[in-house]
Every structure is written in structure tokens, then in C-alpha cells.
Design a protein around this motif. Sequence first.
Motif, short mmCIF file in Angstrom:
data_model
loop_
_atom_site.label_atom_id
_atom_site.label_comp_id
_atom_site.label_asym_id
_atom_site.label_seq_id
_atom_site.Cartn_x
_atom_site.Cartn_y
_atom_site.Cartn_z
N UNK A 176 0.85 -1.20 0.00
CA UNK A 176 0.00 0.00 0.00
C UNK A 176 0.88 1.25 0.00
N UNK A 177 1.94 1.24 0.83
CA UNK A 177 2.85 2.38 0.89
C UNK A 177 3.59 2.57 -0.43
N UNK A 178 3.98 1.47 -1.08
CA UNK A 178 4.65 1.57 -2.38
C UNK A 178 3.72 2.14 -3.44
N UNK A 179 2.47 1.67 -3.44
CA UNK A 179 1.52 2.19 -4.43
C UNK A 179 1.33 3.69 -4.25
N UNK A 180 1.20 4.13 -3.00
CA UNK A 180 1.03 5.57 -2.73
C UNK A 180 2.27 6.35 -3.14
N UNK A 181 3.43 5.82 -2.85
CA UNK A 181 4.68 6.50 -3.18
C UNK A 181 4.89 6.59 -4.69
N UNK A 182 4.52 5.54 -5.42
CA UNK A 182 4.72 5.49 -6.87
C UNK A 182 3.69 6.33 -7.63
N UNK A 183 2.55 6.63 -6.97
CA UNK A 183 1.48 7.36 -7.66
C UNK A 183 1.83 8.80 -7.92
#
Length: 188
Positions: free
Chosen positions: A181-188
Amino acid sequence: MNAAADPFDYDAALGACARGDHQALQRIYEREGRYLLGVALRIVRERAQAEDVLHDAFLSIWQRAGSFDAARGAGRGWIYSVVRHAALNVVRGSGRDVRLDEEAVEAIDDQAALQNYRSRIDPYELGADLGRLDTCLGRLEPARRDCIVLAYVEGCSHGEIAERTQTPLGTVKAWIQRGMRALRECMA
């Protein structure tokens, strides 16, 4: 075959299948067959059965290609979902108790999304995104980062990760879920 150098239009291939173009189905199979077999194998756990699932899924893709709607999602994702659902139906029908928790289903979906992304990405964009991914991974706690790398790079199951890291299974699952979830938010 370099996917970036040889872009493949899954939506158009499905449209051609709907119009009766056998070559389009063959091209989908040649391009994705080995990956789709891997998806089926991860679910049914027996190669012969996974091959049967893949055969049945391609028959279903052929027969249902006309129902594909690009407005609702990518063609490649639709193909992967047909295979995944065929495999899950086999497991349900066999009476075997194979549990796929939400994280396992998410992992399969994430892998399909990654394959879809790789097939459409420009090599220069990929380099930039990999740099951003490295930065985002660096922001995670080391234990969470290690669990994600073990799961998505080395292909370990949650149980194998728990064993390797000497961490309770529930903790591993939570770390992976929160880390993704944190990676998805960071990559967005």
C-alpha cells in the motif's frame, strides 16, 4: 522478445478473436501462455491440471472475447482474470481445500498488472520508474522491504517468508500488505 520494442495490443487481439480470427488467439497464446500457465499452476498446484485449466481458459477467451469491454479494463487483465477464475473453479470443483487469502489473490493481480505494465512501457520510462521504486523501497522499514522483496522478487510464499525471517505469519502478511500500500502511494 522485448515487450517494449514489440508492443502488443491485447484489446485489438480480443476484438479480432470476437470476429473469428484464430490467428489473434494464437498470438495471445504465444505471448502470454507461459505466464498464464504459471498463474494456473500457482492456484491448482499440479502441472497437468494447470495445463487443462489453460486450455479451458483459452476456449473461454475465444468464446467470450465479444464480451470484453475495454472501457471496463485492460485486455491483458481480462485475459488473466479468465485464467485465474478458471483455475479457482477447478479448485472449488475438486473439493480440495486450497485457501487463497486476499493477499495471495492481490499478489496474482499485482503480478498480472506488472506484466501488463512491462508490455507497455518505454525503456526510458522504465529506468525512471525503477529509480523511483528504489527510492520508495528505501523509505520502507527494512523488515517490510525484505518481505516484499522475498515475495515479489524471489517468489516466496508468505509461509516461506515467515520461516526465513523467523517472523509470525500474520505479521509477514500485514507487513507485505501495508508495504505494498505504501509503495503504491509513493509510486502514484
